[in-house]
Motif scaffolding. Sequence first.
Motif, PDB file in Angstrom:
ATOM      1  N   THR A  98      -3.597   6.150  -7.070  1.00 47.80           N
ATOM      2  CA  THR A  98      -4.630   4.911  -7.048  1.00 47.80           C
ATOM      3  C   THR A  98      -5.389   4.926  -8.542  1.00 47.80           C
ATOM      4  OG1 THR A  98      -6.335   6.164  -6.141  1.00 47.80           O
ATOM      5  CG2 THR A  98      -5.066   4.999  -4.705  1.00 47.80           C
ATOM      6  N   GLY A 115      -1.248   3.788  -3.955  1.00 52.21           N
ATOM      7  CA  GLY A 115      -0.864   2.834  -5.066  1.00 52.21           C
ATOM      8  C   GLY A 115      -1.326   1.807  -5.429  1.00 52.21           C
ATOM      9  N   HIS A 132      -2.215  -0.198   0.661  1.00 53.71           N
ATOM     10  CA  HIS A 132      -1.213   0.390  -0.314  1.00 53.71           C
ATOM     11  C   HIS A 132      -0.486  -0.642  -1.386  1.00 53.71           C
ATOM     12  CE1 HIS A 132       2.686  -0.864   1.509  1.00 53.71           C
ATOM     13  NE2 HIS A 132       1.977  -1.066   2.507  1.00 53.71           N
ATOM     14  N   ASP A 133      -0.422  -0.181  -2.507  1.00 57.76           N
ATOM     15  CA  ASP A 133       0.187  -0.859  -3.589  1.00 57.76           C
ATOM     16  C   ASP A 133      -0.273  -2.167  -3.984  1.00 57.76           C
ATOM     17  OD1 ASP A 133       2.400   1.153  -4.178  1.00 57.76           O
ATOM     18  OD2 ASP A 133       2.852   0.323  -2.005  1.00 57.76           O
ATOM     19  N   ARG A 135      -2.602  -4.865  -5.991  1.00 62.18           N
ATOM     20  CA  ARG A 135      -2.893  -4.951  -7.421  1.00 62.18           C
ATOM     21  C   ARG A 135      -4.236  -6.084  -7.546  1.00 62.18           C
ATOM     22  NH1 ARG A 135      -0.208  -7.191 -12.142  1.00 62.18           N
ATOM     23  NH2 ARG A 135       1.578  -7.921 -10.545  1.00 62.18           N
ATOM     24  N   THR A 151       0.651  -4.594  -0.805  1.00 64.18           N
ATOM     25  CA  THR A 151       1.565  -5.101  -1.727  1.00 64.18           C
ATOM     26  C   THR A 151       0.815  -6.586  -1.903  1.00 64.18           C
ATOM     27  OG1 THR A 151       3.448  -3.966  -0.995  1.00 64.18           O
ATOM     28  CG2 THR A 151       3.765  -5.170  -2.789  1.00 64.18           C
TER      29      THR A 151
END
Length: 206
Positions: A98, A115, A132-133, A135, A151
């Motif tokens: 992270t 992530g 998680h993941d 952005r 995601t």
Amino acid sequence: MQQVIIIGASGHGKVVADTILQSGDRVRGFLDDNPELGESFIGFPVLGTVDQFVDYPDTKFVVAIGNAKIRENIVEKLAGVSWYTAIHPRAVISFLDTSIGEGTVVMADAVINAGAKIGNHCIINTGAVVEHDNRIEDFAHISVGAKLAGTVHVGKGTWIGIGATVKNNVEICEECMIGAGAVVVKNILSKGVYVGVPATYKQEVR
């Protein structure tokens, strides 16, 4: 112990001040352009207007203003200062791949999972979940109790409203506003205000 000046003496500024104190650092005071403010705010000195940041070269700064455009303008004005990243000790942040950018504020009970990449000068508000993941681009605001599944990509300056939900593998472009309680189930690729279940376009961002 770090000394921090908060830009913005407001309700959000109160919560940021508490986050700083809970982290074991010191609030030196506030800078704010509101001429109606007195000499102190919640027990801390009002040190002057935003332009007076130049008088405090040895201090870190954080912007406690919810509006992304105003936050970005202030960051540009204060180019070259040392930014403080405020993370409440009750936030849950994964140690696995992270990252959290400078000037970002992470409130109590927020969750940032493995992530996830958080940009600069973002707000991850009380109880928000960033899975998680994800952005999250610069100046984005994930509001109180919002939940982003895995995601998800949130563009620069976008505001995810209180209690909103975003399903996994969804992209939301920059400068959007997702309404309170909205449910985003597909990509949003055009700027605007989106509300409802499922979230649909309502109007331009004003």
